[in-house]
Design an enzyme around this catalytic site. Structure first.
Site, PDB file in Angstrom:
ATOM      1  N   TYR A 250     -16.839  25.006  22.145  1.00 33.47           N
ATOM      2  CA  TYR A 250     -17.302  23.912  21.973  1.00 33.47           C
ATOM      3  C   TYR A 250     -18.361  23.396  21.027  1.00 33.47           C
ATOM      4  CZ  TYR A 250     -14.907  23.692  26.109  1.00 33.47           C
ATOM      5  OH  TYR A 250     -13.907  24.031  27.120  1.00 33.47           O
TER       6      TYR A 250
ATOM      7  N   TYR B 209     -12.834  16.491  29.769  1.00 35.30           N
ATOM      8  CA  TYR B 209     -14.398  16.438  30.673  1.00 35.30           C
ATOM      9  C   TYR B 209     -15.629  16.901  29.618  1.00 35.30           C
ATOM     10  CZ  TYR B 209     -14.917  21.639  31.183  1.00 35.30           C
ATOM     11  OH  TYR B 209     -15.647  22.610  30.708  1.00 35.30           O
ATOM     12  N   ARG B 210     -14.739  17.290  28.092  1.00 36.34           N
ATOM     13  CA  ARG B 210     -16.165  17.963  27.597  1.00 36.34           C
ATOM     14  C   ARG B 210     -15.348  18.394  26.298  1.00 36.34           C
ATOM     15  NH1 ARG B 210     -17.966  24.077  29.504  1.00 36.34           N
ATOM     16  NH2 ARG B 210     -19.540  24.623  27.710  1.00 36.34           N
TER      17      ARG B 210
HETATM   18  C1  LIG Z   1     -13.952  32.862  25.560  1.00 38.87           C
HETATM   19  C2  LIG Z   1     -15.024  31.919  26.138  1.00 38.87           C
HETATM   20  C3  LIG Z   1     -15.137  31.843  27.659  1.00 38.87           C
HETATM   21  C4  LIG Z   1     -15.943  30.965  28.052  1.00 38.87           C
HETATM   22  N1  LIG Z   1     -15.837  30.225  29.468  1.00 38.87           N
HETATM   23  C5  LIG Z   1     -16.145  29.408  30.231  1.00 38.87           C
HETATM   24  C6  LIG Z   1     -16.020  29.014  31.710  1.00 38.87           C
HETATM   25  O1  LIG Z   1     -16.002  29.661  32.608  1.00 38.87           O
HETATM   26  N2  LIG Z   1     -17.004  27.808  31.627  1.00 38.87           N
HETATM   27  C7  LIG Z   1     -17.780  27.694  31.280  1.00 38.87           C
HETATM   28  O2  LIG Z   1     -18.795  26.465  31.242  1.00 38.87           O
HETATM   29  N3  LIG Z   1     -17.410  27.701  29.292  1.00 38.87           N
HETATM   30  C8  LIG Z   1     -17.084  28.578  29.655  1.00 38.87           C
HETATM   31  N4  LIG Z   1     -17.364  28.380  27.725  1.00 38.87           N
HETATM   32  C9  LIG Z   1     -17.869  27.516  26.917  1.00 38.87           C
HETATM   33  C10 LIG Z   1     -19.125  28.377  26.733  1.00 38.87           C
HETATM   34  O3  LIG Z   1     -19.449  29.109  25.396  1.00 38.87           O
HETATM   35  C11 LIG Z   1     -20.252  28.501  27.833  1.00 38.87           C
HETATM   36  O4  LIG Z   1     -20.018  27.189  28.515  1.00 38.87           O
HETATM   37  C12 LIG Z   1     -21.306  28.356  27.664  1.00 38.87           C
HETATM   38  O5  LIG Z   1     -23.018  29.189  28.868  1.00 38.87           O
HETATM   39  C13 LIG Z   1     -22.585  27.402  26.816  1.00 38.87           C
HETATM   40  O6  LIG Z   1     -23.146  27.824  26.234  1.00 38.87           O
HETATM   41  P1  LIG Z   1     -25.345  27.609  26.630  1.00 38.87           P
HETATM   42  O7  LIG Z   1     -24.907  27.787  28.148  1.00 38.87           O
HETATM   43  O8  LIG Z   1     -25.727  28.810  25.580  1.00 38.87           O
HETATM   44  O9  LIG Z   1     -25.466  25.996  26.270  1.00 38.87           O
HETATM   45  P2  LIG Z   1     -26.256  25.318  25.334  1.00 38.87           P
HETATM   46  O10 LIG Z   1     -25.478  26.158  23.811  1.00 38.87           O
HETATM   47  O11 LIG Z   1     -27.773  25.994  25.033  1.00 38.87           O
HETATM   48  O12 LIG Z   1     -26.023  23.876  24.882  1.00 38.87           O
HETATM   49  C14 LIG Z   1     -24.858  23.361  25.101  1.00 38.87           C
HETATM   50  C15 LIG Z   1     -24.774  22.140  24.603  1.00 38.87           C
HETATM   51  O13 LIG Z   1     -26.400  21.501  25.667  1.00 38.87           O
HETATM   52  C16 LIG Z   1     -27.526  20.969  24.829  1.00 38.87           C
HETATM   53  N5  LIG Z   1     -28.575  21.049  25.446  1.00 38.87           N
HETATM   54  C17 LIG Z   1     -28.166  22.178  26.187  1.00 38.87           C
HETATM   55  N6  LIG Z   1     -30.067  22.628  26.130  1.00 38.87           N
HETATM   56  C18 LIG Z   1     -30.573  21.739  26.330  1.00 38.87           C
HETATM   57  C19 LIG Z   1     -31.966  20.971  26.775  1.00 38.87           C
HETATM   58  N7  LIG Z   1     -32.738  22.065  27.067  1.00 38.87           N
HETATM   59  N8  LIG Z   1     -31.980  19.568  26.795  1.00 38.87           N
HETATM   60  C20 LIG Z   1     -31.096  19.201  25.595  1.00 38.87           C
HETATM   61  N9  LIG Z   1     -29.978  19.149  25.340  1.00 38.87           N
HETATM   62  C21 LIG Z   1     -29.604  20.734  25.554  1.00 38.87           C
HETATM   63  C22 LIG Z   1     -27.672  20.821  23.469  1.00 38.87           C
HETATM   64  O14 LIG Z   1     -26.312  19.475  23.087  1.00 38.87           O
HETATM   65  C23 LIG Z   1     -26.342  21.946  23.452  1.00 38.87           C
HETATM   66  O15 LIG Z   1     -25.267  22.223  22.119  1.00 38.87           O
HETATM   67  C24 LIG Z   1     -16.428  29.735  27.545  1.00 38.87           C
HETATM   68  C25 LIG Z   1     -16.623  30.395  25.683  1.00 38.87           C
HETATM   69  C26 LIG Z   1     -15.349  31.176  25.593  1.00 38.87           C
HETATM   70  C27 LIG Z   1     -15.905  31.094  24.121  1.00 38.87           C
END
Ligand SMILES: Cc1cc2nc3c(=O)[nH]c(=O)nc-3n(C[C@H](O)[C@H](O)[C@H](O)COP(=O)(O)OP(=O)(O)OC[C@H]3O[C@@H](n4cnc5c(N)ncnc54)[C@H](O)[C@@H]3O)c2cc1C
Length: 530
Positions: free
Chosen positions: A91, A476-477
């Site tokens: 994403y 949804y995203r």
């Molecule tokens: C193979 C694969 C499988 C996946 N499976 C899933 C799954 O099962 N379910 C799912 O939900 N996702 C999935 N994902 C998507 C993603 O990898 C996850 O959702 C992951 O947890 C998001 O990264 P993060 O938690 O580090 O969020 P971040 O990258 O830290 O945050 C996402 C965004 O939210 C905002 N943000 C984050 N923190 C803050 C803050 N503190 N204050 C203000 N804004 C903020 C920013 O804009 C940021 O870019 C998958 C991805 C891959 C590649």
């Protein structure tokens, strides 16, 4: 080096020095090799001019430091892009939506502030990953289960803010959040819900506080930096027991989903329901391609004959029950009874897991996600058997109503669109990621060394957003590169919702320094230029 838009190198260097004073010299990163770590590893614009890249990164350790960063950013009009762990792969990764933004990397703020076993909640900082919280709970021997997305290295806060999900009864991560602390663009700190009471006793137990309930405006937006968030957890169940149901015919999906939605709304099924078609998602041959390409996509009799000739059930669904053994067994049995009304249905019991599980049992469990155990096993990468695996992918996630008719319609429309695009977009499973809808997550591959391919993929992704929106299915995203497009489909009454978002933006962040462009919300001076 990328600079914040409209800023000279000299002014930027001066601002970076101020940031160094605020957080410590070693926590401001502007060397190209450091800033490169914030590129989106799956970018559909890899190495092209449009690739979104950061100008620098700053990693505070405390809320006070976050406040200082925001004040400095406001003074210099520097765009800031907060991330929690920045693992938002598929994403947009850690890269900002607006090139030249300074990434506010909150990974160092990784304290688990409180875990209540009695009331089943946790209060965490942004840098707390699923692995961190899981280990904390295990090390302290607490009888709690967390819910995890497929990769466990992400953060609870970043994932919830993007409406992410897992598979257990607590899978809709945004719906499990309770109470947050936010640093606004002007550096002010506020707490939501009952946390606004200085002597709050129910911050992680009662969401609404008093007056307008504002937590939602901080998700998928750019109105504040979240520095703390509470999450409701599941008491460790006695057992976790799965049930797999298969049905032989094309139209059986109608009854399958009808039973499932009724059982879900009644509280009998409480986990993610995952529906796949061993025929449509299975091995493809010329006969199947010809059937799919027919005008109208093939009749149900033709599909049934095809499935029978391949000896494959048309549909396969899996769901899991959590709780005390007698309760789980009764719900399992009841679901089985309800599904027995579909002629030709077959059941597969299990697996069943009993708690407490030893460390060794947990490590060896194949179904980690369903047990709330974080893992990275999804990243298998290239093997001799899968040499063609892409460098990355973008998820394309459509909200589909919970009926079999809609599932059939969505599969037909999306399947036809993907086949026409010819870029290897893959349709995934259909799951009740959230309580009352299905999400159909598909993926579009990206290749770092093939710009022409990425260009075609981007065009196909854009078309898929349009085609699905034409049918009333929204995203949804969204992947960061397509947020404006995804949001533009939510345009009721001359974009009234988007206009409301920008009104809020102008009020809480008049200089437009926070996450410009996230989910289509641009600062005043950039509106219409995207
Ligand atoms: C193979 C694969 C499988 C996946 N499976 C899933 C799954 O099962 N379910 C799912 O939900 N996702 C999935 N994902 C998507 C993603 O990898 C996850 O959702 C992951 O947890 C998001 O990264 P993060 O938690 O580090 O969020 P971040 O990258 O830290 O945050 C996402 C965004 O939210 C905002 N943000 C984050 N923190 C803050 C803050 N503190 N204050 C203000 N804004 C903020 C920013 O804009 C940021 O870019 C998958 C991805 C891959 C590649």
């Amino acid at each position: 080096m990328t600079l914040p838009p409209g800023m000279s190198q000299r002014d930027f260097s001066a601002a970076l020095r101020q940031l160094e004073t605020a957080v410590g010299k070693e926590w401001v990163f502007s060397a190209p090799e450091d800033v490169a770590l914030y590129r989106d590893a799956y970018s559909p614009f890899w190495d092209e001019e449009e690739e979104r890249t950061a100008s620098a990164a700053v990693a505070p350790d405390t809320v006070e430091q976050v406040q200082s960063v925001m004040r400095i950013a406001n003074e210099h009009r520097i765009p800031i892009y907060p991330i929690s762990t920045g693992r938002n792969l598929a994403y947009g990764g850690a890269a900002p939506v607006l090139s030249g933004s300074v990434v506010l990397d909150l990974k160092r703020m990784n304290r688990v502030l409180e875990v209540s076993e009695e009331n089943a909640y946790a209060l965490v900082e942004p840098g707390v990953s699923y692995f961190d919280l899981y280990r904390d709970i295990q090390d302290r021997g607490l009888k709690l289960m967390i819910d995890v997305p497929t990769p466990g290295w992400g953060s609870l806060i970043g994932n919830a803010l993007d409406h992410g999900a897992g598979v257990t009864p607590m899978r809709d991560h945004w719906s499990t959040q309770c109470g947050m602390e936010v640093v606004l663009a002007n550096g002010e700190v506020l707490r939501t819900g009952t946390g606004a009471m200085p002597n709050a006793k129910t911050w992680q137990q009662y969401k609404y506080g008093i007056g307008p309930y504002i937590d939602g405006i901080f998700s998928q937006s750019n109105f504040g930096v979240i520095t703390k968030m509470g999450f409701w957890l599941l008491p460790e169940p006695e057992v976790v027991r799965a049930l797999r149901v298969t049905a032989p015919r094309h139209d059986d999906v109608i009854k399958m989903v009808e039973i499932m939605s009724n059982l879900t709304y009644s509280g009998v099924i409480d986990s993610q329901f995952t529906l796949a078609s061993p025929v449509l998602n299975g091995p493809r041959d010329a006969e199947l391609e010809a059937l799919a390409a027919r005008p109208g996509g093939g009749t149900r009799e033709e599909w049934d004959r095809y499935a029978e000739s391949k000896d494959r059930p048309f549909w396969s669904a899996r769901f899991t029950f959590y709780g005390p053994q007698p309760v789980v067994d009764a719900r399992w049995e009841y679901a089985r009874q309800r599904y027995s009304t579909i002629p030709g249905v077959q059941f597969e019991d299990g697996p069943t897991y009993r708690f407490p599980m030893s460390r060794e049992q947990r490590e060896q469990a194949p179904d980690k996600g369903m047990l709330g155990i974080p893992s990275l096993s999804n990243f298998t990468g290239r093997t001799p058997a899968t040499p063609e695996v892409a460098d990355g992918h973008m998820d394309f996630s459509v909200i589909v109503p919970m009926t079999g008719h809609d599932v059939l319609a969505a599969l037909k429309v999306i399947g036809r669109d993907f086949a026409a695009a010819g870029v290897g977009a893959r349709m995934g499973t259909i799951s009740s990621f959230h309580l009352r809808t299905f999400i159909l997550i598909s993926s579009f591959p990206t290749m770092r060394a093939d710009r022409e391919f990425n260009r075609r993929v981007r065009a196909a992704y854009e078309r898929a957003v349009k085609v699905t929106a034409d049918n009333g299915w929204g995203q949804y995203r969204s992947h960061a590169a397509f947020m404006d497009l995804a949001v533009s489909k939510y345009s009721f009454n001359d974009d009234a919702l988007s206009r409301f978002h920008t009104t809020l933006k102008d009020a809480v962040d008049p200089n437009g320094i926070l996450s410009a462009g996230r989910y289509g919300i641009w600062p005043k001076d950039m509106r219409g230029s995207a």
